[in-house]
Design a protein around this motif. Structure first.
Motif, PDB file in Angstrom:
ATOM      1  N   TYR B  36      48.461  -0.316  84.195  1.00  0.00           N
ATOM      2  CA  TYR B  36      47.925  -1.035  85.346  1.00  0.00           C
ATOM      3  C   TYR B  36      48.725  -0.670  86.587  1.00  0.00           C
ATOM      4  O   TYR B  36      49.920  -0.329  86.511  1.00  0.00           O
ATOM      5  N   GLN B  38      49.753  -2.316  90.458  1.00  0.00           N
ATOM      6  CA  GLN B  38      49.775  -3.546  91.250  1.00  0.00           C
ATOM      7  C   GLN B  38      50.312  -3.242  92.644  1.00  0.00           C
ATOM      8  O   GLN B  38      51.414  -2.718  92.794  1.00  0.00           O
ATOM      9  N   LEU B  44      46.431  -7.174  89.058  1.00  0.00           N
ATOM     10  CA  LEU B  44      46.574  -5.882  88.407  1.00  0.00           C
ATOM     11  C   LEU B  44      45.238  -5.165  88.343  1.00  0.00           C
ATOM     12  O   LEU B  44      44.206  -5.769  88.060  1.00  0.00           O
ATOM     13  N   TYR B  89      53.793  -0.102  88.726  1.00  0.00           N
ATOM     14  CA  TYR B  89      52.973   0.291  87.577  1.00  0.00           C
ATOM     15  C   TYR B  89      53.481  -0.414  86.325  1.00  0.00           C
ATOM     16  O   TYR B  89      54.689  -0.445  86.061  1.00  0.00           O
ATOM     17  N   GLY B 106      57.834  -2.848  84.307  1.00  0.00           N
ATOM     18  CA  GLY B 106      57.283  -2.247  85.507  1.00  0.00           C
ATOM     19  C   GLY B 106      58.119  -1.116  86.053  1.00  0.00           C
ATOM     20  O   GLY B 106      59.344  -1.077  85.865  1.00  0.00           O
TER      21      GLY B 106
END
Lengths: 117, 113
Positions: B36, B38, B44, B89, B106
């Motif tokens: 994902y 963000q 997301l 990410y 992340g």
């Protein structure tokens, strides 16, 4: 398709008050929704899983009486932060399972920035 | 039980350079894997996912990832970075295609002009 709308995007409330966050699936029925909390510069922490028509399942350490989750319909789940305190300030994100649609996985709301003053 | 480790909390690349974001997972059952992106103060957005089948998965915005079972990895790549790729990410693993997900910590991607 498979859009989740989350409101409000930002909210500021006074300490001791309650705040409700809504998460709506716009074009599909969301049997299962997830609520996450994200602190600055950190990952998403799952708070609870809500299934339509039944009680939410809370993760260990999450106070169910403080974070009330209601999933009364297939298109709406709500998270109410009761008696909010400054330490509850955070970014809250909902996610809906795409089970039952033609897709796989999840779709996320745009998040709610809660600030408790 | 499942877990995700993202190697490198910060990655910096020049515009036009290769992007490589690393993700290793642990799962007791065949995993479903997701990447994902963000952007600040947003939710997301799914870049790509692996469920079954082809191990090289292509996603949006030119990203792709390869599922390597022997290495328990699912690294994200993009041949040429764009300024708009600068974001956070997250790699995530689930034991089903729509059950609970476990997220990595992340990786912040910075793209230098």
């Amino acid at each position: 398709g498979a859009v989740v709308s989350q409101h409000p995007s930002r909210v500021i409330c006074k300490s001791g008050t309650s705040v409700k966050i809504e998460c709506r699936s716009l074009d599909f029925q969301a049997t299962t929704m997830f609520w996450y909390r994200q602190f600055p510069k950190q990952s998403l922490m799952l708070m609870a899983t809500s299934n339509e028509g039944s009680k939410a399942t809370y993760e260990q350490g999450v106070e169910k009486d403080k974070f009330l989750i209601n999933h009364a319909s297939l298109t709406l789940s709500t998270l109410t932060v009761t008696s909010a305190h400054p330490e509850d300030s955070s970014f809250y994100i909902c996610s809906a399972s795409l089970t039952g649609t033609t897709n796989y996985g999840y779709t996320f709301g745009s998040g709610t920035r809660l600030t408790v003053v | 039980a499942q877990s995700v480790t993202q190697l490198g909390s910060h990655v910096s690349v020049s515009e036009g350079a290769l992007v490589l974001l690393r993700c290793n997972y642990s799962s007791s059952v065949p995993p479903y894997l997701f990447w994902y992106v963000q952007y600040p103060n947003q939710g997301l957005q799914l870049l790509l996912k692996y469920t079954t089948g082809a191990t090289l998965v292509k996603g949006i915005n030119g990203f792709e990832a390869e599922f390597k079972k022997s290495e328990t990895s699912f690294h994200l790549t993009k041949p040429s970075a764009h300024m708009s790729d600068a974001a956070e990410y997250f790699c995530a693993v689930s034991d089903t295609n729509a059950g609970k997900s476990t997220f990595g910590d992340g990786t912040t991607l910075t793209v230098k002009p």
